[in-house]
Design a protein around this motif. Sequence first.
Motif, PDB file in Angstrom:
ATOM      1  N   LYS A 111      56.276  81.606  74.134  1.00 21.89           N
ATOM      2  CA  LYS A 111      55.001  80.929  74.342  1.00 21.89           C
ATOM      3  C   LYS A 111      54.121  81.701  75.318  1.00 21.89           C
ATOM      4  CE  LYS A 111      56.796  76.305  73.417  1.00 21.89           C
ATOM      5  NZ  LYS A 111      56.930  74.921  73.908  1.00 21.89           N
ATOM      6  N   LYS A 140      52.921  82.634  70.472  1.00 26.32           N
ATOM      7  CA  LYS A 140      52.050  81.561  69.997  1.00 26.32           C
ATOM      8  C   LYS A 140      52.490  80.265  70.659  1.00 26.32           C
ATOM      9  CE  LYS A 140      52.580  79.465  66.100  1.00 26.32           C
ATOM     10  NZ  LYS A 140      52.650  79.106  64.666  1.00 26.32           N
ATOM     11  N   SER A 156      53.853  76.435  70.497  1.00 25.41           N
ATOM     12  CA  SER A 156      54.756  75.715  69.603  1.00 25.41           C
ATOM     13  C   SER A 156      55.257  74.473  70.309  1.00 25.41           C
ATOM     14  CB  SER A 156      55.945  76.599  69.204  1.00 25.41           C
ATOM     15  OG  SER A 156      56.891  75.870  68.440  1.00 25.41           O
ATOM     16  N   ASN A 164      61.649  68.787  68.645  1.00 22.87           N
ATOM     17  CA  ASN A 164      60.234  68.817  68.283  1.00 22.87           C
ATOM     18  C   ASN A 164      59.518  67.851  69.226  1.00 22.87           C
ATOM     19  OD1 ASN A 164      57.682  68.664  67.203  1.00 22.87           O
ATOM     20  ND2 ASN A 164      58.333  68.100  65.137  1.00 22.87           N
ATOM     21  N   TYR A 204      57.953  69.822  61.589  1.00 19.89           N
ATOM     22  CA  TYR A 204      58.130  71.260  61.397  1.00 19.89           C
ATOM     23  C   TYR A 204      59.125  71.472  60.262  1.00 19.89           C
ATOM     24  CZ  TYR A 204      55.848  73.061  65.652  1.00 19.89           C
ATOM     25  OH  TYR A 204      54.945  73.428  66.610  1.00 19.89           O
ATOM     26  N   ASP A 250      58.617  76.894  60.134  1.00 23.59           N
ATOM     27  CA  ASP A 250      57.225  76.940  59.661  1.00 23.59           C
ATOM     28  C   ASP A 250      56.786  78.327  59.205  1.00 23.59           C
ATOM     29  OD1 ASP A 250      56.824  74.269  59.914  1.00 23.59           O
ATOM     30  OD2 ASP A 250      55.102  74.426  61.254  1.00 23.59           O
ATOM     31  N   GLU A 301      57.626  81.240  62.728  1.00 23.69           N
ATOM     32  CA  GLU A 301      58.225  81.067  64.050  1.00 23.69           C
ATOM     33  C   GLU A 301      59.698  81.472  64.015  1.00 23.69           C
ATOM     34  OE1 GLU A 301      57.729  77.373  66.032  1.00 23.69           O
ATOM     35  OE2 GLU A 301      55.568  77.251  65.662  1.00 23.69           O
ATOM     36  N   HIS A 347      62.775  81.350  66.717  1.00 23.28           N
ATOM     37  CA  HIS A 347      63.277  80.967  68.035  1.00 23.28           C
ATOM     38  C   HIS A 347      64.657  81.597  68.199  1.00 23.28           C
ATOM     39  CE1 HIS A 347      60.070  77.961  68.601  1.00 23.28           C
ATOM     40  NE2 HIS A 347      60.149  77.850  67.282  1.00 23.28           N
TER      41      HIS A 347
END
Length: 528
Positions: A11, A122, A124, A153, A159, A215, A218, A220
Motif C-alpha cells: 500500500k 495501490k 486495497s 476484507n 473481492y 481481483d 492484486e 498479496h
Amino acid sequence: PAPFVNFGLVKLGNTKSMLVQITNQGLAPCTLTGAEVENVPLFGQDFSLTSQPPYPAQLGPRGSGSESVALEVTFAPQREWGQVSVLHIHVDDDDLGDLACTDSNNNPIPHEACLQLTAYAKESEIEVVPGELDFGVVTVGCNSPELCVNVYNLGTVAYSIDSIELDDPANPNFEITSAPMTPFQLAGGASFQVCLRYHPQDDTPHRAVLIIRADGDEEHTVPLFGRGTYTNDQVDVFYQPDRVRSDVLFVVDCSGSMSDDQQNLANNFDSFINWAQTLDVDFQIGVIGTEVEDTPGYTGTPPRQVHPGVLVNTSSTPKIITSQTPDVIGAFTDNVRLGDDCSNHEAGLEAAWLALSQPLIDDPQANAGFLREDAKLYIIVLSDEPDQSKGQPDFYVDFFRSLKGYRNTEMMTVSAICADNPPDGRYYYVTQQTGGIFESILTADWASTLQALGFDAFAAIREFPLSRPADSSSITVTVNGNPVPQASSPGGADGWTYYSDTNSIYFGDDYVPGKGDKIEVHYDAACL
C-alpha cells in the motif's frame, strides 16, 4: 535464490522488506564483493538495499555452516503502479547459471548475478495478518506445527480471490495444508484462513512465498522462513531485563460527553503510574483519540488538533511521555484531556491499528519511536460508546498480536474502560482474547481500576515462549543455574508450568525471575 523477488502488493505510504539469501552451492569457498539495486527511471525507483554484510563477505563451501549471507531489500512506493528493478550481486564466481547478468547482446557478465525485483503499489481493503511466517528450527524429517495467516476484507465490497499458492510449488520444504478452493468471492467484512507447514529436507535455511491473488491485479505475498537441523536436544536461554520496558497506548474517546471521563482518568492517573515508578519501569506513554475521520479545528484543554491514529500533545507536552519527562502526571493530564468535539464515529480499535501500523508508526511527525521491539505493548481504551471500527474484531486481535508475536502472550494486552455491554461488545471481546482487563466506565472507583491496569501493564514477564515444539516430559528449567521445580498444578505458584497451546514456560508467583536473571530451558524437540 529465485531469479526474481516478488514483493506483491504494497500500500502507498507503507514499506515492505524481503530477505534475499545468497548461498554458495559449490565445494570451494567464494567471495561476495558487493551488491546494489539498479534504479530504473520511472519503473523502479522505490527499491533500496537496506541491509547487507560488510564486504568482502566470505562464503564457505556447501555444508560448512558459513555458506550463506542475507541481503535485505525494501520497497517503499511513492506512486500507484507496478515497479520493476534489478538487484546486482558481485561474486568471484563465474558459474552463476540463470542468475548471471547479461549485456545488451545477451552475453553473461562475469562475476555478476542479477535478481529481478517486482512490486505493485495501490490501495486495497485486503489485509493479511501476520505479514510473514517464521517456522523456526525444525528437525529434518519432522514437521513444524501448523502456522496460519488470516485474510480480511475490511471494506464493504466483495473481492474475487483468484488463487492461493506458493511461489514454487515444487519446493518440498513448505506446503499449504488448508485453504479455501479458488476462485471465490470474499464478501465485505468477511475473512478466510490459509494454513501451512514446514518440513525441512536438509539442515539449511529455507524460504518461500505464499501468494494470494485477488481481483485480477492484486498479489498479496507472505514470506515464509524455516531452518532444518539434525539435532533434537535444545536449550533456550532468556534474560529477565534489568528494567521492564512497557509502551502504553491510551485510546481516548473525544466525542460529545467524554470530558468528565477524561478528567476522571487524569485525576486518578497517579494510581496507574505509581506502579511504573515503584517497579522502576522504562515506560513510554502515548495518547490518541478514537477519531478515524480527519476533522479540522482544535479541541481539548489546552486546545490541540486530533488526527486519526496520531499521538497527541500540546505546545508544552511531548507526544511520548517517559520516565525522563519532568512532570509525568501533568503532561499526561494535558494530553488526555482531548475534549468532546470529535465526531460521533468512535472507532477505538481502528484508531489503534492506524497508530501502530505504517505509515504512522514510522513517521517522525507522527508516532515514530513509540513502538519498541523489546517492550511490552499495553493498549487501554476509554470510551462511553460501542466500537464502530470497520472490519471484524478478530482482525484487530490478530493485528495487535502480530506486533509482538502470537506466542508472546504477555508482551501485548488490550484493556478497556468502556460502556460496551459484555458479552456482545467488541471492546470486551478484544480484551478477553488478549488477556486484558475490562471495566465499566460507570465505575465509582477509578483509582482501583487504574491501579489494577498499572500492575498489569508494568509487571515483570513470567511467560517465555520456546523456540521449538517441546517434549513436555523432557523439560528442565533453571534460573541462574539453580533448578526450578515443576508446579504441582497448572499455573501454580510453586514452580513452572508448560503450556502446550502456546509452547511456553510460565513461572508461578513464588518463582518469577528477578531483574537480570538468566533462564535456561532444556528439552527435547518433539517430532510432529
